[in-house]
Design an enzyme around this catalytic site. Structure first.
Site, PDB file in Angstrom:
ATOM      1  CB  CYS A 195      -9.111 -18.579 -18.677  1.00 44.29           C
ATOM      2  SG  CYS A 195      -7.678 -19.142 -17.723  1.00 44.29           S
ATOM      3  CG  ASP A 246       0.074 -22.503 -20.435  1.00 46.84           C
ATOM      4  OD1 ASP A 246      -0.202 -21.607 -19.611  1.00 46.84           O
ATOM      5  OD2 ASP A 246      -0.721 -23.390 -20.765  1.00 46.84           O
ATOM      6  CB  VAL A 306     -23.200 -39.705 -14.295  1.00 54.20           C
ATOM      7  CG1 VAL A 306     -24.717 -39.639 -14.293  1.00 54.20           C
ATOM      8  CG2 VAL A 306     -22.634 -38.530 -13.512  1.00 54.20           C
ATOM      9  CB  SER A 318     -12.987 -36.508 -21.667  1.00 53.99           C
ATOM     10  OG  SER A 318     -12.779 -35.953 -22.950  1.00 53.99           O
ATOM     11  N   GLY A 319     -12.385 -39.168 -23.017  1.00 51.96           N
ATOM     12  CA  GLY A 319     -12.133 -40.000 -24.194  1.00 51.96           C
ATOM     13  C   GLY A 319     -12.752 -39.469 -25.466  1.00 51.96           C
TER      14      GLY A 319
END
EC number: 6.3.5.4
Length: 632
Positions: free
Chosen positions: A2, A100, A292, A364-365
């Site tokens: 948010c 949460d 990509v 993601s890493g």
């Protein structure tokens, strides 16, 4: 995920103009397109933009506690909220929602400011406590979620998820901070806690701030967590081998809770591939993955991504970006709100754009390189440190300082003749040497780039101060842990996490980062350097732990990174843009730069004398920011 925004008058209870806070909140509509709402009390205005992930129908914000004492606005995800929900319910707290947000609110009512110690996740939130007449704000431990603030001239404390929220206020002071311009041309970003603006700041990672009605100034924020650096007992080799994969899997698993479609980035590198492999073990359905690629082989990793996708039978999608995809140059300046020079922001923007077509949440890493020493610059730093250790620092300074000053810059000469940088770094201690090696422009180059007047205004200040502020923390660490710690406090939050947050939120995409689970980081920082860099292989501990999950040509191939062909762009399609932009009246009249040096940097690059692409991109991003800032 948010966006939050707010105004809090430190001393007055006069009402706040709804149009002002609405205009501020509208600037971050991309962060939360699903809903937007407001709360007003005397001297207080809270605003929220919502991207619905958990408890989609419930959990509206701003949210008031059941007892009507406290109101919260929150950006992020708390992964242990169900456990906290149970614990707080057993203590008698009532819940009207299943998300949460209300968990944080009740945790605050139970533990006060110490509620942050109970939260596991990524977050930036503000709680207005009507009973105590206080505003409490906090940011997660690693700085995954951003939070900016400023004290305005009329006594209002303004805050928001992006700088553009603050600059939208009619009383925001747009005067620039000189020292952060020096920092920017060193690092390519503005390090915490400063911003490019003199009167705006970032709440640092792992910090909280309490403001009380009647305060006449903002107190220093309090650090509630840091990467452990004192008396850290290293893990044994057997402990690392036995625990790493399982601990990472647990960090992945708690980030797979969502009421919307979820997937992962898959670049074909070790880190993202490890996340996808573990996700595939944790769910029965195929993982949604995306990557990509580039139409230039040396920048393209898609074949490795496809290898992992085939192995785990993921729902894989890929798109190719033209090597001349430079349409985003001006958009980046408006996206990041302050000068930001990591050119990989362009492909990151594109991969987020692709992911959002299919999912709302992506894992993601990011963070693995900092935790497990994966960057090539770490190995180069170790090699340089071995040379420095051959002579005492005082002797090195007396010998190599004059050599570094006198020796010419010979980038196109044979390697054995390119000694200027080596001489400079031999005259420095370990941290100075690392700072010099990662600088986009070294200190002598920055002094040449800046005008005489701007150099004079900087006085004795150099960007090395950014590192020195952490000296008490890193003092007792070994040579590698020292720079890993510094990167986690600067590069990780200022560059990597900033890049991903703005690029993902521009497309209303939530990105979660398992490697930066704070419990995993606390454990991972205890892995000894000898296991992270072994036989010349960086991130060895992670790679060896992933051998049962990934093929060797993914684990042990050369790291590519998310690069773009800047050098060629500046000799071709962006050449005119360089001359027109960097030598414009706005740049020269800003008073920051030496026009002749900018001209020299462009000319020598275009003629092929020297590759100045990093410096030129850094200048181009500053010019774009400066133009948009002045126009607005």
């Amino acid at each position: 995920m948010c966006g939050i925004a707010g105004l809090f008058h430190l001393t007055s209870n006069h009402s706040i103009d709804p149009k002002v806070i609405e205009n501020m909140n509208n600037k971050q509509e991309h962060r939360g397109p699903d809903a937007g709402d407001y709360f007003f009390d005397p001297g207080v205005a809270l605003a929220h933009r919502r991207l619905s992930i958990i408890d989609i129908e419930g959990s509206p914000q701003p949210m008031m506690s059941h007892c009507e004492r406290a109101i919260i606005i929150f950006n992020g995800e708390i992964y242990n909220f169900k456990e906290l929900h149970t614990e707080l319910s057993n203590k008698g707290y009532q819940f009207n929602t299943h998300g949460d947000t209300e968990t944080i609110l009740n945790a605050y009512l139970e533990w006060g400011e110490d509620c942050v110690h109970h939260l596991r996740g990524m977050f930036a939130f503000a709680i207005w406590d009507r009973q105590q007449q206080t505003l409490f704000i906090a940011r997660d431990r690693l700085g995954i979620k951003p939070l900016f603030f400023s004290l305005l001239g009329d006594g209002h404390f303004a805050f928001g998820s992006e700088l553009k929220v603050l600059t939208a206020h009619p009383l925001f002071d747009k005067a620039l901070r000189s020292t952060t311009i020096e920092d920017y041309f060193t690092f390519g970003y503005i390090p915490e806690p400063n911003t490019i603006y003199q009167n705006a700041f970032k709440l640092p990672p792992g910090h909280r701030l309490l403001l009380k009605k009647g305060d006449k100034k903002i107190h220093l924020s309090q650090e509630y967590w840091d990467i452990p650096t004192n008396n850290v007992e290293e893990l044994t080799e057997s402990e690392v081998k036995e625990q790493l994969a399982d601990r990472l899997k647990e960090a992945v698993e708690i980030r797979m809770v969502a009421d919307v479609d979820l997937g992962a980035f898959l670049s074909g590198g070790v880190d993202s591939s490890a996340i996808v492999a573990l996700m595939s073990k944790l769910q029965s359905e195929p993982v949604n993955t995306c990557s990509v690629g580039f139409d230039v082989k040396e920048f393209n990793e898609t074949e490795y991504a496809q290898t992992v996708a085939n192995r785990y039978k993921t729902n894989h999608r890929e798109e190719f970006v033209d090597q001349n995809d430079f349409d985003l140059v001006d958009k980046l300046a408006s996206l990041y709100d302050e000068p930001y020079a990591d050119s990989s922001a362009m492909p990151t923007y594109r991969v987020c754009e692709l992911a959002r077509k299919h999912v709302t949440v992506a894992l993601s890493g990011d963070g693995a390189d900092e935790v497990f020493a994966g960057y090539g610059r770490y190995k180069r730093h170790l090699q340089a440190e071995k040379k420095r250790n051959l002579l005492p620092l005082g002797l090195r300074r007396s010998i190599f300082t004059p050599l570094g000053n006198l020796y010419p810059k010979l980038d196109r000469a044979p390697r054995f003749l390119r000694a200027k940088t080596t001489f400079q770094e031999m005259a420095m201690d370990s941290v100075e040497g690392y700072h010099n090696s990662i600088s986009i422009l070294r200190i002598d180059e920055r002094r040449q780039l800046f005008s005489d007047g701007f150099n004079e205004s900087l006085g004795e200040y150099t960007s090395l101060e950014v590192f020195k502020q952490y000296e008490d923390k890193y003092r007792n660490l070994d040579v590698m842990k020292k720079v890993q710690y510094l990167d986690m406090k600067t590069y990780l939050v200022g560059d990597i996490l900033t890049k991903v947050d703005r690029a993902s939120m521009a497309h209303s995409l939530e990105v979660r980062v398992p490697f930066l689970d704070h419990k995993f980081v606390e454990w991972g920082f205890k892995v000894p350097t000898s296991m992270n860099i072994k036989n010349g292989i960086g991130k060895y501990s992670l790679k060896s732990a992933m051998e049962p999950y990934l093929p060797n040509d993914v684990l042990y191939r050369k790291k590519m990174g998310f690069a773009v062909p800047l050098a060629e762009w500046f000799k071709g399609p962006l050449k005119d843009r360089l001359y027109d932009g960097l030598l414009s009246r706005k740049m020269i009249e800003s008073g920051y730069f030496n026009q002749q040096q900018i001209q020299h940097l462009i000319d020598s690059h275009v003629k092929g004398v020297r590759d100045n692409s990093s410096a030129l991109w850094t200048l181009l991003m500053f010019e774009s920011f400066l133009r948009q800032n002045l126009e607005s």
